[in-house]
Enzyme design. Sequence first.
Site, short mmCIF file in Angstrom:
data_model
loop_
_atom_site.label_atom_id
_atom_site.label_comp_id
_atom_site.label_asym_id
_atom_site.label_seq_id
_atom_site.Cartn_x
_atom_site.Cartn_y
_atom_site.Cartn_z
N CYS A 1 8.31 -28.65 77.05
CA CYS A 1 8.63 -28.01 75.68
C CYS A 1 8.28 -26.60 75.86
O CYS A 1 7.36 -26.30 76.49
CB CYS A 1 7.83 -28.67 74.57
SG CYS A 1 8.03 -27.75 73.05
N ASP B 1 2.48 -23.21 63.30
CA ASP B 1 4.12 -22.99 63.02
C ASP B 1 4.41 -21.85 62.20
O ASP B 1 5.38 -21.38 61.78
CB ASP B 1 4.41 -24.39 62.24
CG ASP B 1 4.60 -25.38 62.96
OD1 ASP B 1 4.51 -25.51 64.46
OD2 ASP B 1 4.66 -26.61 62.55
N ARG C 1 17.68 -26.03 63.96
CA ARG C 1 16.81 -27.27 63.77
C ARG C 1 15.79 -27.79 62.72
O ARG C 1 15.64 -28.80 62.65
CB ARG C 1 15.95 -27.35 65.08
CG ARG C 1 16.71 -27.48 66.52
CD ARG C 1 15.61 -27.37 67.62
NE ARG C 1 14.82 -28.48 67.64
CZ ARG C 1 13.96 -29.20 68.36
NH1 ARG C 1 13.98 -28.33 69.57
NH2 ARG C 1 13.31 -30.25 68.00
N LYS D 1 10.80 -30.89 57.13
CA LYS D 1 11.37 -31.47 58.27
C LYS D 1 10.14 -32.27 59.00
O LYS D 1 10.54 -33.52 59.29
CB LYS D 1 11.74 -30.27 59.47
CG LYS D 1 12.11 -30.62 60.69
CD LYS D 1 12.36 -29.72 61.41
CE LYS D 1 11.07 -29.02 62.21
NZ LYS D 1 10.50 -29.64 63.42
N ASN D 2 9.12 -31.95 59.11
CA ASN D 2 7.97 -32.54 59.80
C ASN D 2 7.43 -33.78 58.92
O ASN D 2 6.67 -34.56 59.48
CB ASN D 2 6.96 -31.74 60.11
CG ASN D 2 7.49 -30.84 61.30
OD1 ASN D 2 8.45 -31.12 61.86
ND2 ASN D 2 6.59 -29.65 61.78
N ARG E 1 2.44 -30.18 75.67
CA ARG E 1 2.67 -31.43 74.72
C ARG E 1 2.62 -32.87 75.06
O ARG E 1 3.42 -33.53 75.04
CB ARG E 1 3.79 -31.06 73.69
CG ARG E 1 3.87 -29.63 73.23
CD ARG E 1 4.77 -29.51 72.33
NE ARG E 1 4.84 -29.99 70.90
CZ ARG E 1 5.60 -29.87 70.21
NH1 ARG E 1 6.77 -29.37 70.32
NH2 ARG E 1 5.33 -30.65 69.02
N1 EPU Z 1 -1.98 -33.15 71.97
C1 EPU Z 1 -2.59 -33.93 73.11
N2 EPU Z 1 -2.29 -35.24 73.32
C2 EPU Z 1 -1.67 -35.79 72.32
C3 EPU Z 1 -0.61 -35.26 71.39
C4 EPU Z 1 -1.29 -33.82 71.27
O1 EPU Z 1 -3.42 -33.32 73.98
O2 EPU Z 1 -1.27 -37.33 72.78
C5 EPU Z 1 -2.35 -31.74 71.97
C6 EPU Z 1 -1.17 -30.69 71.92
O3 EPU Z 1 -0.98 -30.50 73.30
C7 EPU Z 1 -1.44 -29.79 71.22
C8 EPU Z 1 -2.27 -30.32 69.84
O4 EPU Z 1 -2.71 -31.50 70.53
O5 EPU Z 1 -2.20 -28.65 72.12
C9 EPU Z 1 -1.66 -30.60 68.74
O6 EPU Z 1 -0.35 -31.24 68.89
P1 EPU Z 1 0.23 -32.26 67.80
O7 EPU Z 1 0.38 -33.61 68.66
O8 EPU Z 1 -0.49 -32.38 66.63
O9 EPU Z 1 1.80 -31.67 67.66
P2 EPU Z 1 2.86 -32.61 67.29
O10 EPU Z 1 2.35 -33.74 66.67
O11 EPU Z 1 3.83 -33.05 68.59
C10 EPU Z 1 3.66 -31.70 65.08
C11 EPU Z 1 4.79 -30.66 64.51
C12 EPU Z 1 4.90 -29.25 65.32
C13 EPU Z 1 3.40 -28.59 65.01
C14 EPU Z 1 2.29 -29.51 65.57
C15 EPU Z 1 1.04 -28.68 65.16
C16 EPU Z 1 6.38 -32.64 63.98
C17 EPU Z 1 7.44 -33.41 64.29
N3 EPU Z 1 6.04 -31.58 64.87
O12 EPU Z 1 3.68 -31.62 66.46
O13 EPU Z 1 5.97 -28.86 64.62
O14 EPU Z 1 3.63 -27.44 65.73
O15 EPU Z 1 2.59 -30.83 64.96
O16 EPU Z 1 0.97 -28.59 63.81
O17 EPU Z 1 5.46 -32.98 63.06
C18 EPU Z 1 7.84 -27.35 64.55
O18 EPU Z 1 7.87 -27.73 63.33
O19 EPU Z 1 8.22 -26.10 65.01
C19 EPU Z 1 6.70 -27.77 65.28
C20 EPU Z 1 6.63 -27.45 66.67
#
Ligand code: EPU
Length: 422
Positions: A117, A305, A397, A22-23, A122
């Site tokens: 969320c 995850d 999802r 998915k991701n 996030r």
């Molecule tokens: N963060 C920031 N600022 C940002 C972005 C992130 O401080 O601008 C922080 C977040 O708050 C968090 C950390 O950085 O503490 C990591 O977040 P990340 O941005 O890497 O997460 P994401 O890109 O929003 C993706 C996956 C998530 C998975 C995370 C971590 C996708 C669509 N989603 O989210 O997947 O948990 O990376 O590996 O790729 C799931 O599939 O259940 C899921 C939540």
Amino acid sequence: MERFSIEGPVRLSGTVTASGAKNAALPALAATLLTDQPVELARVPRVRDIRTMTRLLEHLGAECAASGSVVRVGGWPGGDHAEAPYELVKTMRASILVLGPLLARRGFARVSLPGGCAIGVRPIDEHLRGLQALGAAIEVEEGYVTARAERLVGTRFRFQVPSVTGTENVMMAATHARGTTRLENCAREAEIADLAELLTAMGAHIQGAGSEVIEIEGVDSLHGARHQVIADRIEAGTYLLAAAITGGDVTVDGARAEDLSPLTAALHDTGVEVEPTGSGMRCRGNGALAATRLETAPHPGFPTDLQAQFMALLTQAEGTSTIRESVFENRFQHVPELNRLGADIRTAGRLAIVQGPRRLTGTGVMATDLRASACLVLAALVAHGTTVVDRIYHLDRGYESMESKLQSLGARVERVDQPMDL
Ligand code: EPU
């Protein structure tokens, strides 16, 4: 509202095939906005988040056609309609992935802020800082991010936090920038290398995706391509954990050893071995599990995850285990539900202390987010009696056909949509 009714305990055995990730499929679909030519993606999982993303692409004016696990996007004609509305974005945070491609193609994008969320705040500040470094003017008002740039310009940018979708967003935008972009402290998850493979097939010049430093040499335009999305390491890991928790023997075809090494190492610490087969990975539970200490971290650390699913396993391990959740600040919502099944888990901030083994007994539990739902399903497989997992729309999802995959391994699980008295 649909629920799972699960009879336990069972011992799972057999083979399941991992669906596409998915991701990885979500950013790949967003990347189709970077061209006006058709892009065909294979091994796209049939899950709700993918449908949400194709609806968003359709809203933007791109035609999407799905046939089985193949999704064909006709290309984005451009036009003035570079806006992702709140109604679509609020149901899926990953919608923010269209920001970089829209900005790169049109010089303008307006995307609703994703909002809060269940698993944490996030923020998207890293996405925005990265796009600003490429020369975009960004405004945040009335719940929307508006980004503008006549032409993005290559730059050197360092992420303060290695964000997965942040890295993907900025990498996609940089494919269209003038000159070379160097991104530092990038996230290294397998999904980023997979996206770079698609972008390269579309004509982008990218080096280093999957490592801390990514270099992108901008091009004037990208073209159509075909790409097969990688197998879902989190889904695969969930089925390997299902083998471990039930003392079973499960092979996940398509699972890649290199993506699952943090899980394999953590399972090894509990006394469970996972081995590569010719076509995937096999986990044989032996019934005896040792307590362990676990901490989640960005790749190559243990994936957040799989934290909830691993916690279900540790309820059956001998002794005191600890789990530190270092990625998200509120990702323990499965704990009270596991305790309702008979687990003994206490939390203190980002630390969970799991006392095991505990005999779990079936009851009604509530899913709160995608991975928490999977954790409750795993616990239900070893709980004595009937467990009803409510709100499985969270599961839908991100897990394709979970009940039929589990049934094929011998689980007694049914999807029911009638209210149940417990
Ligand atoms: N963060 C920031 N600022 C940002 C972005 C992130 O401080 O601008 C922080 C977040 O708050 C968090 C950390 O950085 O503490 C990591 O977040 P990340 O941005 O890497 O997460 P994401 O890109 O929003 C993706 C996956 C998530 C998975 C995370 C971590 C996708 C669509 N989603 O989210 O997947 O948990 O990376 O590996 O790729 C799931 O599939 O259940 C899921 C939540």
